[in-house]
Design a protein around this motif. Sequence first.
Motif, PDB file in Angstrom:
ATOM      1  N   ILE A 120       5.745   6.658  -5.452  1.00 43.39           N
ATOM      2  CA  ILE A 120       5.351   5.390  -6.074  1.00 43.39           C
ATOM      3  C   ILE A 120       4.238   4.725  -5.267  1.00 43.39           C
ATOM      4  O   ILE A 120       3.213   4.305  -5.822  1.00 43.39           O
ATOM      5  CB  ILE A 120       6.568   4.450  -6.188  1.00 43.39           C
ATOM      6  CG1 ILE A 120       7.547   4.976  -7.240  1.00 43.39           C
ATOM      7  CG2 ILE A 120       6.129   3.034  -6.535  1.00 43.39           C
ATOM      8  CD1 ILE A 120       8.861   4.219  -7.278  1.00 43.39           C
ATOM      9  N   ILE A 121       4.427   4.615  -3.963  1.00 41.74           N
ATOM     10  CA  ILE A 121       3.425   3.965  -3.121  1.00 41.74           C
ATOM     11  C   ILE A 121       2.154   4.810  -3.043  1.00 41.74           C
ATOM     12  O   ILE A 121       1.031   4.290  -2.973  1.00 41.74           O
ATOM     13  CB  ILE A 121       3.994   3.702  -1.714  1.00 41.74           C
ATOM     14  CG1 ILE A 121       5.197   2.758  -1.801  1.00 41.74           C
ATOM     15  CG2 ILE A 121       2.931   3.132  -0.789  1.00 41.74           C
ATOM     16  CD1 ILE A 121       5.871   2.488  -0.464  1.00 41.74           C
ATOM     17  N   GLY A 148       8.027  -3.802   5.850  1.00 40.12           N
ATOM     18  CA  GLY A 148       9.373  -3.843   6.405  1.00 40.12           C
ATOM     19  C   GLY A 148      10.367  -2.893   5.773  1.00 40.12           C
ATOM     20  O   GLY A 148      11.563  -3.210   5.674  1.00 40.12           O
ATOM     21  N   LEU A 149       9.906  -1.707   5.349  1.00 43.90           N
ATOM     22  CA  LEU A 149      10.793  -0.687   4.795  1.00 43.90           C
ATOM     23  C   LEU A 149      10.949   0.455   5.802  1.00 43.90           C
ATOM     24  O   LEU A 149       9.952   0.918   6.368  1.00 43.90           O
ATOM     25  CB  LEU A 149      10.239  -0.139   3.474  1.00 43.90           C
ATOM     26  CG  LEU A 149      10.269  -1.090   2.275  1.00 43.90           C
ATOM     27  CD1 LEU A 149       9.463  -0.498   1.123  1.00 43.90           C
ATOM     28  CD2 LEU A 149      11.701  -1.369   1.836  1.00 43.90           C
ATOM     29  N   GLU A 160      18.261   3.060  -5.779  1.00 41.88           N
ATOM     30  CA  GLU A 160      19.005   3.060  -4.525  1.00 41.88           C
ATOM     31  C   GLU A 160      18.665   1.867  -3.640  1.00 41.88           C
ATOM     32  O   GLU A 160      19.195   1.749  -2.536  1.00 41.88           O
ATOM     33  CB  GLU A 160      18.744   4.360  -3.763  1.00 41.88           C
ATOM     34  CG  GLU A 160      19.140   5.625  -4.519  1.00 41.88           C
ATOM     35  CD  GLU A 160      18.850   6.883  -3.732  1.00 41.88           C
ATOM     36  OE1 GLU A 160      19.603   7.161  -2.776  1.00 41.88           O
ATOM     37  OE2 GLU A 160      17.865   7.584  -4.072  1.00 41.88           O
ATOM     38  N   PHE A 161      17.801   0.979  -4.134  1.00 42.66           N
ATOM     39  CA  PHE A 161      17.361  -0.168  -3.328  1.00 42.66           C
ATOM     40  C   PHE A 161      17.834  -1.473  -3.947  1.00 42.66           C
ATOM     41  O   PHE A 161      18.100  -1.561  -5.149  1.00 42.66           O
ATOM     42  CB  PHE A 161      15.831  -0.195  -3.221  1.00 42.66           C
ATOM     43  CG  PHE A 161      15.240   0.980  -2.480  1.00 42.66           C
ATOM     44  CD1 PHE A 161      15.133   0.962  -1.103  1.00 42.66           C
ATOM     45  CD2 PHE A 161      14.798   2.097  -3.167  1.00 42.66           C
ATOM     46  CE1 PHE A 161      14.595   2.041  -0.418  1.00 42.66           C
ATOM     47  CE2 PHE A 161      14.258   3.181  -2.493  1.00 42.66           C
ATOM     48  CZ  PHE A 161      14.159   3.148  -1.113  1.00 42.66           C
ATOM     49  N   ILE A 169       8.590  -2.616  -2.255  1.00 43.05           N
ATOM     50  CA  ILE A 169       7.925  -1.389  -2.696  1.00 43.05           C
ATOM     51  C   ILE A 169       6.729  -1.739  -3.572  1.00 43.05           C
ATOM     52  O   ILE A 169       5.634  -1.166  -3.429  1.00 43.05           O
ATOM     53  CB  ILE A 169       8.909  -0.484  -3.464  1.00 43.05           C
ATOM     54  CG1 ILE A 169      10.052  -0.042  -2.551  1.00 43.05           C
ATOM     55  CG2 ILE A 169       8.186   0.735  -4.030  1.00 43.05           C
ATOM     56  CD1 ILE A 169      11.183   0.665  -3.291  1.00 43.05           C
ATOM     57  N   GLY A 170       6.928  -2.682  -4.486  1.00 47.47           N
ATOM     58  CA  GLY A 170       5.831  -3.107  -5.349  1.00 47.47           C
ATOM     59  C   GLY A 170       4.686  -3.707  -4.563  1.00 47.47           C
ATOM     60  O   GLY A 170       3.500  -3.477  -4.877  1.00 47.47           O
ATOM     61  N   ILE A 171       4.983  -4.467  -3.527  1.00 45.24           N
ATOM     62  CA  ILE A 171       3.938  -5.055  -2.686  1.00 45.24           C
ATOM     63  C   ILE A 171       3.199  -3.962  -1.921  1.00 45.24           C
ATOM     64  O   ILE A 171       1.971  -3.978  -1.814  1.00 45.24           O
ATOM     65  CB  ILE A 171       4.552  -6.090  -1.724  1.00 45.24           C
ATOM     66  CG1 ILE A 171       5.101  -7.286  -2.518  1.00 45.24           C
ATOM     67  CG2 ILE A 171       3.524  -6.554  -0.702  1.00 45.24           C
ATOM     68  CD1 ILE A 171       5.919  -8.253  -1.682  1.00 45.24           C
TER      69      ILE A 171
END
Length: 353
Positions: A120-121, A148-149, A160-161, A169-171
Motif C-alpha cells: 500500500i505504501i 510511528g509504525l 489487522e490494524f 498508513i494512509g498518511i
Amino acid sequence: MLDASPARPLVQVRDLRKYFPIHSGLLRRHTGDVKAVDGISFDILQGETLGLVGESGCGKSTVGRTLLRLYEVTSGSVVIDGTDIATLPPEALRQIRPKMQMVFQDPQASLNPRMTLARIIGEPLDEHTTLSRAEKLDRVYELMDQVGLNRVFANRFPHEFSGGQRQRIGIARALALNPRFIVCDEPIAALDVSIQAQVVNLLEDLQDRLGLTYLFISHDLSMVRHIADRVAVMYLGQIAELSPRDALYADPLHPYAKALLSAVCEPDPTREASRQRIILKGDVPSPANPPKGCNFCTRCPQVQPVCREVEPALVEVTPGRHVACHFVTPQSGTAGPTGGTEAKEHSQQGEPR
C-alpha cells in the motif's frame, strides 16, 4: 541576514465552481445543477495550515477533491506551485501528482484490503519512480518510521490494524512521493477520541519536519482551533468568513460564523456557564436551488431586504479578515445593519475576491 520576505502562496484558488448535473425524465435531460462549490477564492501560504469548517453538506470535501482534480473543475482556476491544474491534460496532471496528495476520512475504506502495508505504501513509488525493489523497501521502512509504525508490521493487511494505525498508513502513503501540499479530508472523524490527538500531533510534527502545507477539512471546531493558522467558514458552497484562527474564535464577524462557533464548548466552567448559544431557525436550502442574494438570508437573524436581492462579495474588512456580509463594514469590522451596502469587489492583488 535573515530573509524577512513574507511566505508566498503555494495554492491560489480563484472563483472555483463545482456543479454536479441533475438529469431527469426518460431521456435523462440536463434539468439543473447541484452547486456544491459556487465561486470560492482563497490562498494557502507555503507551510501554512488552512482549516475549512462548516456543517455537513456545505461542500467542504468537494472543495478538497476538486483542488486535487479528483473531481473535474466546472470553472475557475486552481494554481498549485505556479501551475494551474484545472485545465491540465491527463498526462500533464499525472506528472505533477507527486506534489499534491490526500489523506481520506475513512482509513479502512481508503486502503485496499487485499494488499499488505508495504504494498500500500509502496504503490505510489511503483507508479511514479524507477527505484529498485530494495530501494522501494528502504523507502517504505523510512515512511513507516516517520509515522510511528513498527517495521515488523510491513507484511500485515489493513484489517489487522486499529483505526489510528490505518490512518497512519494512509498518511505514510500520502508522504511517499514527498508532496508539498496535502488535503486532509476529516482525517480524524472516523477515529476514537483517544486517538484523534495522536494523529493531529503526528500531522503537526510532519509539517514542521517536512515543510508541508495543509488544507485541513473538519467539522470538529475544537481540533481546527488547535491545528489551523487560518480558518475558512463555508456555508452552502460559499465562504462566509476567512480569518486568522485566533481572531475568528475570539470575535467571529459573519452571522453564520457566530452561530457556528457558539456551539464550541469552553473548557473553563465559568466561561462555559456564560456561553450564549445562537440557535438558527429553519433548514439549510438545497444546493440545487440556492436562495437569491446571500446564501444565508433564509436563516440569518440579521437579514435585511438587500440580503434577499444582492449577493455579498468576500471583502477584507480588517487586515487579514475577509467576510461576505453586507453589514460587516470594512471601516469598523463590526456586524449589524448599516443601511445596506452594495456588494463590493475586492481589488487587492493576490487576495481572495
